[in-house]
Design an enzyme around this catalytic site. Structure first.
Site, PDB file in Angstrom:
ATOM      1  N   THR A 144     -25.996   3.616 -38.128  1.00 45.77           N
ATOM      2  CA  THR A 144     -26.318   5.186 -38.835  1.00 45.77           C
ATOM      3  C   THR A 144     -26.355   5.892 -37.381  1.00 45.77           C
ATOM      4  O   THR A 144     -27.736   6.302 -36.561  1.00 45.77           O
ATOM      5  CB  THR A 144     -27.115   4.870 -39.716  1.00 45.77           C
ATOM      6  OG1 THR A 144     -27.090   4.190 -40.529  1.00 45.77           O
ATOM      7  CG2 THR A 144     -27.399   6.186 -40.145  1.00 45.77           C
ATOM      8  N   CYS A 153     -33.594   3.785 -43.786  1.00 51.59           N
ATOM      9  CA  CYS A 153     -32.132   4.294 -43.453  1.00 51.59           C
ATOM     10  C   CYS A 153     -32.269   5.585 -45.012  1.00 51.59           C
ATOM     11  O   CYS A 153     -32.377   6.252 -43.457  1.00 51.59           O
ATOM     12  CB  CYS A 153     -31.211   3.745 -44.990  1.00 51.59           C
ATOM     13  SG  CYS A 153     -30.515   2.401 -44.490  1.00 51.59           S
ATOM     14  N   VAL A 185     -28.411  -5.993 -41.077  1.00 49.07           N
ATOM     15  CA  VAL A 185     -27.011  -5.477 -41.239  1.00 49.07           C
ATOM     16  C   VAL A 185     -25.937  -5.939 -40.346  1.00 49.07           C
ATOM     17  O   VAL A 185     -25.075  -6.648 -41.049  1.00 49.07           O
ATOM     18  CB  VAL A 185     -26.574  -3.993 -40.720  1.00 49.07           C
ATOM     19  CG1 VAL A 185     -25.484  -3.720 -40.231  1.00 49.07           C
ATOM     20  CG2 VAL A 185     -27.656  -3.186 -42.090  1.00 49.07           C
ATOM     21  N   ARG A 210     -40.641  -2.694 -42.175  1.00 48.65           N
ATOM     22  CA  ARG A 210     -40.131  -1.008 -41.318  1.00 48.65           C
ATOM     23  C   ARG A 210     -40.301   0.354 -41.373  1.00 48.65           C
ATOM     24  O   ARG A 210     -39.722   0.193 -43.306  1.00 48.65           O
ATOM     25  CB  ARG A 210     -38.997  -0.912 -40.368  1.00 48.65           C
ATOM     26  CG  ARG A 210     -38.884  -2.153 -39.214  1.00 48.65           C
ATOM     27  CD  ARG A 210     -36.935  -2.362 -38.887  1.00 48.65           C
ATOM     28  NE  ARG A 210     -36.339  -2.941 -39.889  1.00 48.65           N
ATOM     29  CZ  ARG A 210     -35.026  -2.468 -39.484  1.00 48.65           C
ATOM     30  NH1 ARG A 210     -34.599  -2.222 -38.345  1.00 48.65           N
ATOM     31  NH2 ARG A 210     -34.278  -3.052 -40.282  1.00 48.65           N
ATOM     32  N   THR A 255     -31.408   2.023 -35.717  1.00 50.07           N
ATOM     33  CA  THR A 255     -31.403   3.328 -34.924  1.00 50.07           C
ATOM     34  C   THR A 255     -32.682   4.230 -35.689  1.00 50.07           C
ATOM     35  O   THR A 255     -32.052   5.347 -36.487  1.00 50.07           O
ATOM     36  CB  THR A 255     -30.206   4.497 -35.401  1.00 50.07           C
ATOM     37  OG1 THR A 255     -29.640   4.397 -36.789  1.00 50.07           O
ATOM     38  CG2 THR A 255     -29.055   4.271 -34.768  1.00 50.07           C
ATOM     39  N   ASP A 268     -27.983 -11.645 -30.282  1.00 47.23           N
ATOM     40  CA  ASP A 268     -29.244 -10.505 -30.824  1.00 47.23           C
ATOM     41  C   ASP A 268     -29.862 -11.112 -28.996  1.00 47.23           C
ATOM     42  O   ASP A 268     -29.749 -12.042 -28.948  1.00 47.23           O
ATOM     43  CB  ASP A 268     -29.661 -11.105 -31.403  1.00 47.23           C
ATOM     44  CG  ASP A 268     -30.588 -10.160 -32.033  1.00 47.23           C
ATOM     45  OD1 ASP A 268     -29.794  -9.348 -33.516  1.00 47.23           O
ATOM     46  OD2 ASP A 268     -31.914  -9.765 -31.891  1.00 47.23           O
ATOM     47  N   ARG A 285     -34.631 -14.880 -33.042  1.00 44.81           N
ATOM     48  CA  ARG A 285     -34.052 -14.557 -33.662  1.00 44.81           C
ATOM     49  C   ARG A 285     -32.682 -15.850 -33.611  1.00 44.81           C
ATOM     50  O   ARG A 285     -32.432 -16.736 -35.103  1.00 44.81           O
ATOM     51  CB  ARG A 285     -33.623 -13.406 -34.285  1.00 44.81           C
ATOM     52  CG  ARG A 285     -32.418 -12.819 -35.467  1.00 44.81           C
ATOM     53  CD  ARG A 285     -31.874 -12.669 -36.332  1.00 44.81           C
ATOM     54  NE  ARG A 285     -32.185 -12.290 -37.258  1.00 44.81           N
ATOM     55  CZ  ARG A 285     -31.906 -12.661 -38.462  1.00 44.81           C
ATOM     56  NH1 ARG A 285     -33.194 -13.052 -39.191  1.00 44.81           N
ATOM     57  NH2 ARG A 285     -31.410 -11.648 -39.970  1.00 44.81           N
TER      58      ARG A 285
END
Length: 426
Positions: A116, A256, A13, A327, A81, A31, A36
Protein backbone atom coordinates in the site's frame (compact mmCIF):
# COMPACT_ATOMS: atom_id res chain seq x y z
CA UNK A 1 1.47 -17.94 -18.86
CA UNK A 2 5.19 -18.56 -19.32
CA UNK A 3 6.53 -16.09 -16.77
CA UNK A 4 8.83 -17.23 -13.96
CA UNK A 5 7.48 -15.69 -10.75
CA UNK A 6 9.23 -14.45 -7.64
CA UNK A 7 7.58 -13.00 -4.52
CA UNK A 8 9.53 -10.59 -2.31
CA UNK A 9 8.23 -10.41 1.27
CA UNK A 10 6.52 -13.48 2.75
CA UNK A 11 4.37 -11.95 5.48
CA UNK A 12 0.58 -11.76 5.84
CA UNK A 13 0.26 -10.55 2.25
CA UNK A 14 3.16 -12.13 0.39
CA UNK A 15 2.82 -15.71 1.61
CA UNK A 16 -0.81 -16.25 0.47
CA UNK A 17 0.22 -14.75 -2.89
CA UNK A 18 3.23 -17.08 -3.14
CA UNK A 19 1.17 -20.13 -2.17
CA UNK A 20 -1.59 -19.34 -4.68
CA UNK A 21 0.97 -19.06 -7.50
CA UNK A 22 2.99 -22.00 -6.14
CA UNK A 23 0.02 -24.33 -6.59
CA UNK A 24 0.04 -23.61 -10.34
CA UNK A 25 3.67 -22.71 -11.07
CA UNK A 26 7.17 -23.20 -9.69
CA UNK A 27 8.07 -19.94 -7.95
CA UNK A 28 10.76 -18.29 -5.82
CA UNK A 29 9.69 -16.94 -2.40
CA UNK A 30 12.20 -14.45 -0.95
CA UNK A 31 12.32 -12.89 2.51
CA UNK A 32 15.19 -11.31 4.46
CA UNK A 33 13.99 -12.94 7.70
CA UNK A 34 16.03 -16.13 8.09
CA UNK A 35 13.73 -17.56 10.78
CA UNK A 36 10.72 -16.98 8.52
CA UNK A 37 12.38 -18.90 5.70
CA UNK A 38 13.42 -21.75 8.03
CA UNK A 39 9.90 -22.21 9.42
CA UNK A 40 8.29 -22.04 5.97
CA UNK A 41 10.67 -24.72 4.72
CA UNK A 42 9.42 -26.86 7.62
CA UNK A 43 5.84 -26.27 6.48
CA UNK A 44 5.00 -23.86 9.31
CA UNK A 45 3.32 -20.47 8.84
CA UNK A 46 3.38 -18.74 12.23
CA UNK A 47 1.02 -16.02 10.96
CA UNK A 48 -1.68 -18.71 10.58
CA UNK A 49 -2.69 -17.36 7.18
CA UNK A 50 -1.75 -20.52 5.30
CA UNK A 51 -2.21 -24.14 6.38
CA UNK A 52 0.58 -26.73 6.34
CA UNK A 53 -1.40 -28.65 3.68
CA UNK A 54 -1.47 -25.59 1.41
CA UNK A 55 2.26 -25.05 1.91
CA UNK A 56 2.94 -28.66 0.96
CA UNK A 57 0.81 -28.36 -2.18
CA UNK A 58 2.72 -25.29 -3.39
CA UNK A 59 6.01 -25.52 -5.29
CA UNK A 60 7.99 -22.67 -3.72
CA UNK A 61 11.73 -22.28 -3.40
CA UNK A 62 11.91 -20.44 -0.06
CA UNK A 63 15.10 -18.41 0.15
CA UNK A 64 16.79 -15.44 1.81
CA UNK A 65 19.41 -15.36 -0.96
CA UNK A 66 18.60 -12.32 -3.18
CA UNK A 67 20.57 -13.73 -6.14
CA UNK A 68 17.72 -16.26 -6.58
CA UNK A 69 15.67 -13.37 -8.00
CA UNK A 70 17.91 -13.40 -11.07
CA UNK A 71 16.16 -16.63 -12.10
CA UNK A 72 12.72 -14.99 -12.44
CA UNK A 73 11.24 -12.39 -14.77
CA UNK A 74 8.03 -11.44 -12.95
CA UNK A 75 8.61 -10.14 -9.42
CA UNK A 76 5.82 -9.34 -6.97
CA UNK A 77 6.85 -7.05 -4.09
CA UNK A 78 4.69 -7.42 -0.96
CA UNK A 79 6.54 -5.76 1.91
CA UNK A 80 5.05 -3.70 4.77
CA UNK A 81 4.50 0.05 4.39
CA UNK A 82 4.18 1.36 7.96
CA UNK A 83 4.09 4.89 9.36
CA UNK A 84 6.68 6.46 11.67
CA UNK A 85 6.15 8.10 15.07
CA UNK A 86 5.06 11.32 13.35
CA UNK A 87 2.43 9.42 11.37
CA UNK A 88 4.32 9.95 8.13
CA UNK A 89 4.79 7.15 5.54
CA UNK A 90 7.86 5.02 6.21
CA UNK A 91 8.94 3.73 2.82
CA UNK A 92 12.15 2.13 4.13
CA UNK A 93 11.03 -1.51 3.60
CA UNK A 94 9.77 -0.65 0.11
CA UNK A 95 13.00 1.13 -0.85
CA UNK A 96 15.18 -1.69 0.54
CA UNK A 97 13.09 -4.28 -1.32
CA UNK A 98 13.46 -2.21 -4.52
CA UNK A 99 17.23 -2.10 -3.99
CA UNK A 100 17.32 -5.89 -3.62
CA UNK A 101 15.19 -6.42 -6.73
CA UNK A 102 17.12 -3.84 -8.76
CA UNK A 103 20.45 -5.42 -7.85
CA UNK A 104 19.31 -8.86 -9.02
CA UNK A 105 16.89 -8.45 -11.90
CA UNK A 106 17.53 -9.13 -15.54
CA UNK A 107 16.41 -7.39 -18.70
CA UNK A 108 12.74 -7.83 -19.60
CA UNK A 109 11.62 -8.30 -15.98
CA UNK A 110 8.25 -6.98 -14.86
CA UNK A 111 8.12 -5.77 -11.23
CA UNK A 112 4.65 -5.53 -9.69
CA UNK A 113 4.17 -3.80 -6.33
CA UNK A 114 1.39 -4.90 -3.98
CA UNK A 115 2.38 -2.80 -0.95
CA UNK A 116 0.00 0.00 0.00
CA UNK A 117 1.39 3.38 -1.06
CA UNK A 118 0.17 6.87 -1.95
CA UNK A 119 -0.67 7.61 -5.61
CA UNK A 120 2.56 8.13 -7.52
CA UNK A 121 4.92 6.26 -5.17
CA UNK A 122 5.61 3.33 -7.52
CA UNK A 123 6.82 5.58 -10.32
CA UNK A 124 8.29 8.39 -8.19
CA UNK A 125 10.03 6.36 -5.46
CA UNK A 126 10.47 2.74 -6.58
CA UNK A 127 11.34 3.14 -10.28
CA UNK A 128 14.40 5.40 -9.67
CA UNK A 129 15.72 2.86 -7.12
CA UNK A 130 15.23 -0.03 -9.55
CA UNK A 131 16.95 1.94 -12.32
CA UNK A 132 19.83 3.03 -10.08
CA UNK A 133 20.60 -0.47 -8.83
CA UNK A 134 20.11 -2.33 -12.12
CA UNK A 135 21.55 0.18 -14.59
CA UNK A 136 18.47 -0.58 -16.69
CA UNK A 137 15.84 1.86 -17.99
CA UNK A 138 12.18 1.54 -16.93
CA UNK A 139 9.78 1.30 -19.85
CA UNK A 140 12.55 0.02 -22.11
CA UNK A 141 14.68 -2.61 -20.34
CA UNK A 142 12.23 -3.52 -17.57
CA UNK A 143 8.65 -2.62 -16.66
CA UNK A 144 6.56 -1.98 -13.56
CA UNK A 145 2.99 -2.56 -12.52
CA UNK A 146 0.88 -2.15 -9.41
CA UNK A 147 -1.73 -4.54 -8.05
CA UNK A 148 -2.97 -3.57 -4.57
CA UNK A 149 -3.15 -6.29 -1.95
CA UNK A 150 -6.58 -7.05 -0.52
CA UNK A 151 -5.65 -9.68 2.05
CA UNK A 152 -7.82 -9.55 5.17
CA UNK A 153 -5.81 -11.27 7.95
CA UNK A 154 -7.71 -14.13 9.56
CA UNK A 155 -10.43 -14.12 6.90
CA UNK A 156 -10.74 -17.61 5.41
CA UNK A 157 -13.65 -16.65 3.13
CA UNK A 158 -12.26 -13.61 1.31
CA UNK A 159 -8.86 -14.85 0.20
CA UNK A 160 -6.28 -13.96 -2.45
CA UNK A 161 -7.95 -16.14 -5.08
CA UNK A 162 -11.57 -15.17 -4.31
CA UNK A 163 -11.19 -11.35 -4.29
CA UNK A 164 -11.24 -9.42 -7.58
CA UNK A 165 -7.67 -8.29 -8.31
CA UNK A 166 -7.06 -4.74 -9.46
CA UNK A 167 -4.11 -4.67 -11.87
CA UNK A 168 -2.20 -1.91 -13.65
CA UNK A 169 0.86 -1.56 -15.81
CA UNK A 170 3.23 0.96 -17.36
CA UNK A 171 1.66 0.47 -20.78
CA UNK A 172 -1.07 -1.59 -22.46
CA UNK A 173 1.22 -4.51 -23.25
CA UNK A 174 2.53 -4.76 -19.68
CA UNK A 175 -1.01 -4.40 -18.31
CA UNK A 176 -2.12 -7.36 -20.41
CA UNK A 177 0.79 -9.49 -19.15
CA UNK A 178 0.14 -8.53 -15.51
CA UNK A 179 -3.57 -9.31 -15.96
CA UNK A 180 -2.71 -12.64 -17.60
CA UNK A 181 -0.35 -13.66 -14.78
CA UNK A 182 -2.83 -12.86 -12.00
CA UNK A 183 -5.75 -14.37 -13.94
CA UNK A 184 -3.92 -17.70 -13.90
CA UNK A 185 -4.62 -18.04 -10.16
CA UNK A 186 -7.26 -15.46 -9.13
CA UNK A 187 -10.63 -17.16 -9.62
CA UNK A 188 -12.57 -13.93 -9.03
CA UNK A 189 -10.96 -12.32 -12.07
CA UNK A 190 -9.09 -9.05 -12.56
CA UNK A 191 -10.04 -5.41 -13.00
CA UNK A 192 -7.71 -3.45 -15.29
CA UNK A 193 -7.08 0.03 -13.89
CA UNK A 194 -6.33 2.75 -16.44
CA UNK A 195 -3.02 3.67 -14.78
CA UNK A 196 -0.69 2.76 -11.93
CA UNK A 197 -1.78 5.88 -10.02
CA UNK A 198 -5.45 4.92 -10.29
CA UNK A 199 -4.67 1.46 -8.85
CA UNK A 200 -2.62 3.00 -6.01
CA UNK A 201 -5.40 5.46 -5.21
CA UNK A 202 -8.05 2.73 -5.28
CA UNK A 203 -6.18 0.76 -2.65
CA UNK A 204 -5.59 3.64 -0.30
CA UNK A 205 -9.24 4.79 -0.34
CA UNK A 206 -10.61 1.30 0.39
CA UNK A 207 -9.22 1.41 3.90
CA UNK A 208 -9.77 5.16 4.30
CA UNK A 209 -13.48 4.62 3.66
CA UNK A 210 -13.61 1.84 6.26
CA UNK A 211 -11.63 3.96 8.72
CA UNK A 212 -14.11 6.84 8.42
CA UNK A 213 -17.13 4.57 8.83
CA UNK A 214 -15.69 3.12 12.02
CA UNK A 215 -14.76 6.63 13.22
CA UNK A 216 -18.42 7.64 12.87
CA UNK A 217 -19.46 4.62 14.96
CA UNK A 218 -16.82 5.48 17.57
CA UNK A 219 -18.01 9.08 17.80
CA UNK A 220 -21.59 7.86 18.16
CA UNK A 221 -20.43 5.47 20.91
CA UNK A 222 -18.89 8.42 22.80
CA UNK A 223 -22.12 10.45 22.42
CA UNK A 224 -24.38 7.56 23.44
CA UNK A 225 -22.16 6.80 26.43
CA UNK A 226 -22.76 10.35 27.67
CA UNK A 227 -26.49 9.93 27.04
CA UNK A 228 -26.60 6.60 28.86
CA UNK A 229 -27.73 4.69 25.76
CA UNK A 230 -26.38 1.28 24.71
CA UNK A 231 -24.70 1.74 21.30
CA UNK A 232 -25.11 -1.93 20.37
CA UNK A 233 -28.88 -1.68 20.89
CA UNK A 234 -29.01 1.50 18.78
CA UNK A 235 -27.09 -0.15 15.92
CA UNK A 236 -29.29 -3.24 16.11
CA UNK A 237 -32.38 -1.06 15.72
CA UNK A 238 -30.92 1.12 12.95
CA UNK A 239 -29.65 -1.97 11.15
CA UNK A 240 -33.20 -3.05 10.35
CA UNK A 241 -33.21 -0.43 7.55
CA UNK A 242 -32.13 -1.97 4.24
CA UNK A 243 -29.42 0.59 3.43
CA UNK A 244 -27.92 1.12 6.89
CA UNK A 245 -24.25 0.11 6.71
CA UNK A 246 -23.09 -2.60 9.10
CA UNK A 247 -20.20 -0.98 10.97
CA UNK A 248 -19.51 -1.08 14.69
CA UNK A 249 -17.27 0.85 17.11
CA UNK A 250 -13.91 -0.48 18.26
CA UNK A 251 -10.16 -0.02 18.42
CA UNK A 252 -8.75 0.58 14.95
CA UNK A 253 -5.25 -0.86 14.74
CA UNK A 254 -3.36 -3.15 12.43
CA UNK A 255 -1.26 -2.35 9.40
CA UNK A 256 -4.08 -1.31 7.05
CA UNK A 257 -7.04 0.69 8.32
CA UNK A 258 -5.09 2.55 11.00
CA UNK A 259 -2.16 3.28 8.66
CA UNK A 260 -3.26 3.66 5.04
CA UNK A 261 -5.21 6.94 5.43
CA UNK A 262 -1.98 8.66 6.50
CA UNK A 263 -0.44 7.74 3.13
CA UNK A 264 -3.26 9.57 1.36
CA UNK A 265 -3.20 12.60 3.67
CA UNK A 266 0.60 12.83 3.29
CA UNK A 267 0.27 12.99 -0.49
CA UNK A 268 -2.68 15.40 -0.29
CA UNK A 269 -0.68 17.83 1.85
CA UNK A 270 2.26 17.63 -0.56
CA UNK A 271 0.01 19.05 -3.29
CA UNK A 272 -1.41 21.77 -1.06
CA UNK A 273 -4.63 20.26 0.32
CA UNK A 274 -5.14 19.75 4.04
CA UNK A 275 -7.61 16.86 4.42
CA UNK A 276 -10.19 17.55 7.10
CA UNK A 277 -12.67 14.66 7.13
CA UNK A 278 -9.98 11.94 6.85
CA UNK A 279 -7.81 13.40 9.62
CA UNK A 280 -10.83 14.02 11.86
CA UNK A 281 -11.70 10.33 11.56
CA UNK A 282 -8.10 9.36 12.33
CA UNK A 283 -8.09 11.55 15.47
CA UNK A 284 -11.25 9.90 16.78
CA UNK A 285 -9.98 6.37 16.12
CA UNK A 286 -6.50 7.06 17.50
CA UNK A 287 -7.99 8.29 20.80
CA UNK A 288 -10.40 5.40 21.46
CA UNK A 289 -7.95 3.51 23.67
CA UNK A 290 -7.83 6.44 26.08
CA UNK A 291 -11.64 6.71 26.02
CA UNK A 292 -12.05 3.02 26.91
CA UNK A 293 -9.55 3.27 29.78
CA UNK A 294 -11.02 6.46 31.30
CA UNK A 295 -14.54 5.02 30.99
CA UNK A 296 -13.43 2.03 33.07
CA UNK A 297 -11.82 4.32 35.64
CA UNK A 298 -15.09 6.28 35.95
CA UNK A 299 -16.98 3.01 36.46
CA UNK A 300 -14.56 2.01 39.21
CA UNK A 301 -14.93 5.36 40.97
CA UNK A 302 -18.74 5.15 40.80
CA UNK A 303 -18.53 1.75 42.48
CA UNK A 304 -16.24 3.15 45.20
CA UNK A 305 -13.45 0.88 44.02
CA UNK A 306 -9.91 2.12 44.74
CA UNK A 307 -8.18 2.93 41.47
CA UNK A 308 -4.54 3.11 42.58
CA UNK A 309 -3.25 -0.43 42.94
CA UNK A 310 -6.43 -1.98 41.55
CA UNK A 311 -5.81 -5.01 39.36
CA UNK A 312 -7.20 -5.06 35.82
CA UNK A 313 -6.88 -7.99 33.42
CA UNK A 314 -6.69 -7.32 29.69
CA UNK A 315 -7.81 -10.21 27.49
CA UNK A 316 -6.06 -9.98 24.12
CA UNK A 317 -3.27 -7.80 22.75
CA UNK A 318 -3.24 -8.47 19.00
CA UNK A 319 -4.77 -5.91 16.64
CA UNK A 320 -7.60 -8.26 15.64
CA UNK A 321 -9.37 -11.38 16.83
CA UNK A 322 -7.93 -14.79 15.90
CA UNK A 323 -4.84 -13.21 14.29
CA UNK A 324 -1.40 -13.29 16.03
CA UNK A 325 -0.29 -9.97 14.48
CA UNK A 326 0.70 -7.40 17.13
CA UNK A 327 1.64 -4.57 14.77
CA UNK A 328 -0.05 -1.26 15.54
CA UNK A 329 -2.41 -2.79 18.10
CA UNK A 330 -4.44 -0.12 19.88
CA UNK A 331 -4.94 -2.32 22.95
CA UNK A 332 -1.61 -0.95 24.17
CA UNK A 333 -3.24 2.51 24.42
CA UNK A 334 -5.79 1.11 26.88
CA UNK A 335 -3.04 -0.59 28.90
CA UNK A 336 -0.82 2.50 29.11
CA UNK A 337 -3.67 4.83 30.02
CA UNK A 338 -4.74 2.49 32.85
CA UNK A 339 -1.14 2.35 34.07
CA UNK A 340 -1.08 6.17 34.12
CA UNK A 341 -3.88 5.98 36.71
CA UNK A 342 -1.74 3.67 38.86
CA UNK A 343 -3.62 0.51 37.92
CA UNK A 344 -1.83 -2.85 38.06
CA UNK A 345 -2.48 -4.30 34.58
CA UNK A 346 -1.94 -7.95 33.70
CA UNK A 347 -2.20 -8.92 30.03
CA UNK A 348 -2.86 -12.27 28.38
CA UNK A 349 -3.28 -13.34 24.77
CA UNK A 350 -4.18 -16.78 23.51
CA UNK A 351 -2.23 -16.57 20.24
CA UNK A 352 0.28 -13.70 20.44
CA UNK A 353 4.01 -14.42 20.64
CA UNK A 354 5.20 -13.42 24.16
CA UNK A 355 8.67 -12.44 22.89
CA UNK A 356 7.11 -10.16 20.27
CA UNK A 357 4.86 -8.56 22.90
CA UNK A 358 7.88 -7.77 25.05
CA UNK A 359 9.93 -6.53 22.11
CA UNK A 360 7.16 -4.44 20.55
CA UNK A 361 5.48 -2.98 23.64
CA UNK A 362 7.46 -4.01 26.72
CA UNK A 363 4.43 -6.04 27.82
CA UNK A 364 4.90 -9.32 29.69
CA UNK A 365 2.15 -11.72 28.69
CA UNK A 366 0.73 -13.89 31.49
CA UNK A 367 -0.69 -17.28 30.58
CA UNK A 368 -4.49 -17.43 30.98
CA UNK A 369 -4.23 -20.12 33.68
CA UNK A 370 -1.89 -17.97 35.79
CA UNK A 371 -3.98 -14.79 35.81
CA UNK A 372 -4.66 -13.46 39.30
CA UNK A 373 -8.28 -12.57 40.13
CA UNK A 374 -8.87 -8.93 39.17
CA UNK A 375 -11.17 -6.03 40.04
CA UNK A 376 -12.06 -5.56 36.38
CA UNK A 377 -11.49 -7.28 33.05
CA UNK A 378 -11.05 -5.53 29.72
CA UNK A 379 -12.21 -7.98 27.05
CA UNK A 380 -10.13 -6.27 24.35
CA UNK A 381 -9.75 -8.87 21.59
CA UNK A 382 -12.52 -11.46 21.11
CA UNK A 383 -10.34 -14.44 20.20
CA UNK A 384 -12.52 -17.52 19.79
CA UNK A 385 -10.80 -19.06 22.84
CA UNK A 386 -12.28 -16.32 25.04
CA UNK A 387 -15.66 -15.96 23.36
CA UNK A 388 -16.29 -19.72 23.65
CA UNK A 389 -15.77 -19.52 27.43
CA UNK A 390 -18.57 -16.96 27.73
CA UNK A 391 -19.59 -15.24 30.95
CA UNK A 392 -18.65 -18.20 33.19
CA UNK A 393 -14.91 -17.46 32.81
CA UNK A 394 -15.33 -14.31 34.90
CA UNK A 395 -16.04 -16.43 37.98
CA UNK A 396 -12.28 -17.08 38.00
CA UNK A 397 -11.04 -13.90 36.33
CA UNK A 398 -12.79 -11.50 38.74
CA UNK A 399 -12.28 -11.34 42.52
CA UNK A 400 -15.09 -13.38 44.10
CA UNK A 401 -16.66 -13.56 40.64
CA UNK A 402 -17.87 -9.98 40.70
CA UNK A 403 -16.60 -6.67 39.33
CA UNK A 404 -16.53 -4.79 36.02
CA UNK A 405 -16.23 -6.23 32.53
CA UNK A 406 -15.38 -3.95 29.62
CA UNK A 407 -16.51 -5.72 26.46
CA UNK A 408 -14.99 -3.43 23.81
CA UNK A 409 -16.43 -5.16 20.75
CA UNK A 410 -19.69 -6.39 22.33
CA UNK A 411 -18.62 -10.00 21.82
CA UNK A 412 -20.62 -11.28 24.80
CA UNK A 413 -24.41 -11.62 24.90
CA UNK A 414 -25.44 -8.91 27.36
CA UNK A 415 -28.77 -10.63 28.07
CA UNK A 416 -26.84 -13.48 29.75
CA UNK A 417 -24.77 -11.17 31.97
CA UNK A 418 -24.66 -12.33 35.63
CA UNK A 419 -26.20 -9.80 38.04
CA UNK A 420 -22.97 -9.41 40.04
CA UNK A 421 -21.04 -8.14 36.98
CA UNK A 422 -21.17 -4.53 35.87
CA UNK A 423 -20.87 -4.33 32.05
CA UNK A 424 -19.52 -1.44 29.97
CA UNK A 425 -19.08 -1.62 26.21
CA UNK A 426 -18.58 0.71 23.27
Amino acid sequence: MDRKIGVVGLGYVGLPVAVAFGKEHHIVGFDINEYRIETLRQGIDYTNEVTSEDLQRATIEFTNNPSSLAEVDFIIVAVPTPINENKQPDLTPLIKASETVGSNMKKGTIVVYESTVYPGATEEVCVPVLEGKSGLKAGKDFFVGYSPERINPGDKEHTFTTITKVVSGQNEEVLDIVADVYSSVVEAGVHKASSIKVAEAAKVIENTQRDLNIALMNELAIIFDKLGIDTSEVLKAAGTKWNFLNFSPGLVGGHCIGVDPYYLTHKAESVGHHPQVILAGRRINDNMGDFVATSLIKKMIHRNMPVQGARVTVLGLTFKENVPDLRNSKVIDVIRELQEFGVDVQVTDAIANPEEAMEEYGVRLVSYEKLLPADAVVFAVPHVEYVSKGWSQFNQLLKHGKGIVVDIKSALDSSLRPSNIDLWRL
